[in-house]
Write a protein that holds these residues in place. Sequence first.
Motif, PDB file in Angstrom:
ATOM      1  N   LEU A 160       0.858  -1.169   0.000  1.00 29.13           N
ATOM      2  CA  LEU A 160       0.000   0.000   0.000  1.00 29.13           C
ATOM      3  C   LEU A 160       0.900   1.226   0.000  1.00 29.13           C
ATOM      4  O   LEU A 160       1.774   1.363   0.857  1.00 29.13           O
ATOM      5  N   VAL A 161       0.716   2.094  -1.000  1.00 25.32           N
ATOM      6  CA  VAL A 161       1.459   3.346  -1.101  1.00 25.32           C
ATOM      7  C   VAL A 161       0.581   4.437  -0.498  1.00 25.32           C
ATOM      8  O   VAL A 161      -0.526   4.677  -0.980  1.00 25.32           O
ATOM      9  N   VAL A 162       1.061   5.076   0.570  1.00 23.43           N
ATOM     10  CA  VAL A 162       0.286   6.121   1.240  1.00 23.43           C
ATOM     11  C   VAL A 162       1.033   7.442   1.066  1.00 23.43           C
ATOM     12  O   VAL A 162       2.066   7.667   1.688  1.00 23.43           O
ATOM     13  N   ASP A 163       0.517   8.288   0.186  1.00 26.20           N
ATOM     14  CA  ASP A 163       1.176   9.566  -0.119  1.00 26.20           C
ATOM     15  C   ASP A 163       0.151  10.488  -0.755  1.00 26.20           C
ATOM     16  O   ASP A 163      -0.658  10.044  -1.555  1.00 26.20           O
ATOM     17  N   ASP A 164       0.192  11.770  -0.393  1.00 25.40           N
ATOM     18  CA  ASP A 164      -0.771  12.721  -0.959  1.00 25.40           C
ATOM     19  C   ASP A 164      -0.310  13.282  -2.296  1.00 25.40           C
ATOM     20  O   ASP A 164      -1.087  13.891  -3.013  1.00 25.40           O
ATOM     21  N   SER A 165       0.944  13.057  -2.671  1.00 26.27           N
ATOM     22  CA  SER A 165       1.473  13.565  -3.939  1.00 26.27           C
ATOM     23  C   SER A 165       1.260  12.534  -5.048  1.00 26.27           C
ATOM     24  O   SER A 165       1.744  11.406  -4.959  1.00 26.27           O
ATOM     25  N   ARG A 166       0.547  12.937  -6.095  1.00 31.25           N
ATOM     26  CA  ARG A 166       0.315  12.022  -7.227  1.00 31.25           C
ATOM     27  C   ARG A 166       1.635  11.631  -7.893  1.00 31.25           C
ATOM     28  O   ARG A 166       1.775  10.514  -8.385  1.00 31.25           O
ATOM     29  N   ILE A 167       2.590  12.550  -7.910  1.00 36.87           N
ATOM     30  CA  ILE A 167       3.896  12.244  -8.505  1.00 36.87           C
ATOM     31  C   ILE A 167       4.591  11.149  -7.702  1.00 36.87           C
ATOM     32  O   ILE A 167       5.072  10.167  -8.264  1.00 36.87           O
ATOM     33  N   ASN A 168       4.624  11.308  -6.364  1.00 38.20           N
ATOM     34  CA  ASN A 168       5.250  10.283  -5.529  1.00 38.20           C
ATOM     35  C   ASN A 168       4.487   8.965  -5.612  1.00 38.20           C
ATOM     36  O   ASN A 168       5.103   7.895  -5.646  1.00 38.20           O
ATOM     37  N   GLN A 169       3.158   9.034  -5.646  1.00 37.58           N
ATOM     38  CA  GLN A 169       2.373   7.802  -5.795  1.00 37.58           C
ATOM     39  C   GLN A 169       2.809   7.066  -7.057  1.00 37.58           C
ATOM     40  O   GLN A 169       3.034   5.853  -7.045  1.00 37.58           O
ATOM     41  N   SER A 170       2.921   7.805  -8.143  1.00 39.30           N
ATOM     42  CA  SER A 170       3.288   7.220  -9.432  1.00 39.30           C
ATOM     43  C   SER A 170       4.692   6.612  -9.391  1.00 39.30           C
ATOM     44  O   SER A 170       4.903   5.484  -9.860  1.00 39.30           O
ATOM     45  N   ILE A 171       5.637   7.335  -8.820  1.00 39.37           N
ATOM     46  CA  ILE A 171       7.020   6.833  -8.718  1.00 39.37           C
ATOM     47  C   ILE A 171       7.064   5.564  -7.875  1.00 39.37           C
ATOM     48  O   ILE A 171       7.666   4.560  -8.274  1.00 39.37           O
ATOM     49  N   HIS A 172       6.427   5.593  -6.711  1.00 33.13           N
ATOM     50  CA  HIS A 172       6.462   4.441  -5.810  1.00 33.13           C
ATOM     51  C   HIS A 172       5.753   3.235  -6.419  1.00 33.13           C
ATOM     52  O   HIS A 172       6.237   2.105  -6.318  1.00 33.13           O
ATOM     53  N   ARG A 173       4.619   3.489  -7.075  1.00 36.57           N
ATOM     54  CA  ARG A 173       3.903   2.384  -7.727  1.00 36.57           C
ATOM     55  C   ARG A 173       4.762   1.751  -8.819  1.00 36.57           C
ATOM     56  O   ARG A 173       4.811   0.532  -8.954  1.00 36.57           O
ATOM     57  N   LYS A 174       5.426   2.589  -9.628  1.00 38.61           N
ATOM     58  CA  LYS A 174       6.257   2.085 -10.722  1.00 38.61           C
ATOM     59  C   LYS A 174       7.415   1.258 -10.180  1.00 38.61           C
ATOM     60  O   LYS A 174       7.720   0.179 -10.704  1.00 38.61           O
ATOM     61  N   LEU A 175       8.065   1.730  -9.111  1.00 36.58           N
ATOM     62  CA  LEU A 175       9.164   0.966  -8.502  1.00 36.58           C
ATOM     63  C   LEU A 175       8.660  -0.399  -8.016  1.00 36.58           C
ATOM     64  O   LEU A 175       9.306  -1.427  -8.244  1.00 36.58           O
ATOM     65  N   LEU A 176       7.499  -0.402  -7.357  1.00 35.68           N
ATOM     66  CA  LEU A 176       6.929  -1.658  -6.869  1.00 35.68           C
ATOM     67  C   LEU A 176       6.568  -2.578  -8.029  1.00 35.68           C
ATOM     68  O   LEU A 176       6.867  -3.777  -8.005  1.00 35.68           O
ATOM     69  N   GLU A 177       5.922  -2.006  -9.052  1.00 35.01           N
ATOM     70  CA  GLU A 177       5.522  -2.810 -10.211  1.00 35.01           C
ATOM     71  C   GLU A 177       6.735  -3.392 -10.931  1.00 35.01           C
ATOM     72  O   GLU A 177       6.689  -4.528 -11.414  1.00 35.01           O
ATOM     73  N   ASN A 178       7.835  -2.641 -10.976  1.00 34.12           N
ATOM     74  CA  ASN A 178       9.055  -3.148 -11.609  1.00 34.12           C
ATOM     75  C   ASN A 178       9.593  -4.381 -10.893  1.00 34.12           C
ATOM     76  O   ASN A 178      10.299  -5.182 -11.496  1.00 34.12           O
ATOM     77  N   LEU A 179       9.262  -4.529  -9.616  1.00 28.02           N
ATOM     78  CA  LEU A 179       9.662  -5.713  -8.859  1.00 28.02           C
ATOM     79  C   LEU A 179       8.540  -6.750  -8.806  1.00 28.02           C
ATOM     80  O   LEU A 179       8.647  -7.751  -8.105  1.00 28.02           O
ATOM     81  N   GLY A 180       7.451  -6.480  -9.526  1.00 23.39           N
ATOM     82  CA  GLY A 180       6.346  -7.442  -9.574  1.00 23.39           C
ATOM     83  C   GLY A 180       5.459  -7.416  -8.349  1.00 23.39           C
ATOM     84  O   GLY A 180       4.753  -8.383  -8.073  1.00 23.39           O
ATOM     85  N   ILE A 181       5.475  -6.307  -7.610  1.00 27.86           N
ATOM     86  CA  ILE A 181       4.684  -6.209  -6.383  1.00 27.86           C
ATOM     87  C   ILE A 181       3.336  -5.568  -6.681  1.00 27.86           C
ATOM     88  O   ILE A 181       3.266  -4.444  -7.174  1.00 27.86           O
ATOM     89  N   GLU A 182       2.280  -6.303  -6.363  1.00 24.69           N
ATOM     90  CA  GLU A 182       0.918  -5.788  -6.515  1.00 24.69           C
ATOM     91  C   GLU A 182       0.725  -4.682  -5.488  1.00 24.69           C
ATOM     92  O   GLU A 182       1.086  -4.830  -4.316  1.00 24.69           O
ATOM     93  N   ASN A 183       0.182  -3.537  -5.923  1.00 24.82           N
ATOM     94  CA  ASN A 183       0.037  -2.434  -4.976  1.00 24.82           C
ATOM     95  C   ASN A 183      -1.190  -1.601  -5.236  1.00 24.82           C
ATOM     96  O   ASN A 183      -1.796  -1.674  -6.301  1.00 24.82           O
ATOM     97  N   GLN A 184      -1.522  -0.819  -4.240  1.00 27.61           N
ATOM     98  CA  GLN A 184      -2.674   0.070  -4.296  1.00 27.61           C
ATOM     99  C   GLN A 184      -2.268   1.365  -3.600  1.00 27.61           C
ATOM    100  O   GLN A 184      -1.288   1.398  -2.861  1.00 27.61           O
ATOM    101  N   VAL A 185      -3.023   2.452  -3.831  1.00 28.23           N
ATOM    102  CA  VAL A 185      -2.677   3.775  -3.316  1.00 28.23           C
ATOM    103  C   VAL A 185      -3.737   4.295  -2.359  1.00 28.23           C
ATOM    104  O   VAL A 185      -4.925   4.073  -2.565  1.00 28.23           O
ATOM    105  N   ALA A 186      -3.275   4.983  -1.313  1.00 30.99           N
ATOM    106  CA  ALA A 186      -4.139   5.766  -0.434  1.00 30.99           C
ATOM    107  C   ALA A 186      -3.558   7.177  -0.413  1.00 30.99           C
ATOM    108  O   ALA A 186      -2.336   7.345  -0.340  1.00 30.99           O
TER     109      ALA A 186
END
Length: 132
Positions: A17-43
């Motif tokens: 779970l990525v918890v961040d109010d910045s859409r840019i940071n959400q996007s960066i963190h999600r991409k890093l997780l996805e690059n490692l094959g980690i299923e994720n969601q944002v709050a």
Amino acid sequence: MLNSTNANEAAAKITALVVDDSRINQSIHRKLLENLGIENQVAGNGKEAVDVHCSGKQFDLILMDMDMPIMNGIEATRTLRAMGIRSTIAGVSSHAHNENIQEFVNAGLDDYQEKPLTISKLISILQKVNIN
């Protein structure tokens, strides 16, 4: 020690779970997780993170920003721990004040990384994730 190949294999079972109010940071963190094959969601803030857990969802890893509106990362981490959430919670913040970082860690963090989050910092965090 995990290298990126081992991290990919281990990460395939992990949810985050990525918890961040910045859409840019959400996007960066999600991409890093996805690059490692980690299923994720944002709050978008700590209250949303708490609400997601109240609805019954669970995550192996929570990447928690410190400074957010409505409920900050310190309060959200304390609340999640008080609810019995045992997920690995990693604080990810650009905050440089040691007393704020210490308060964040004391709230129940398993790890703290300064932004920007990188693949090597994420692998360091993943080494602390306990997969049952």
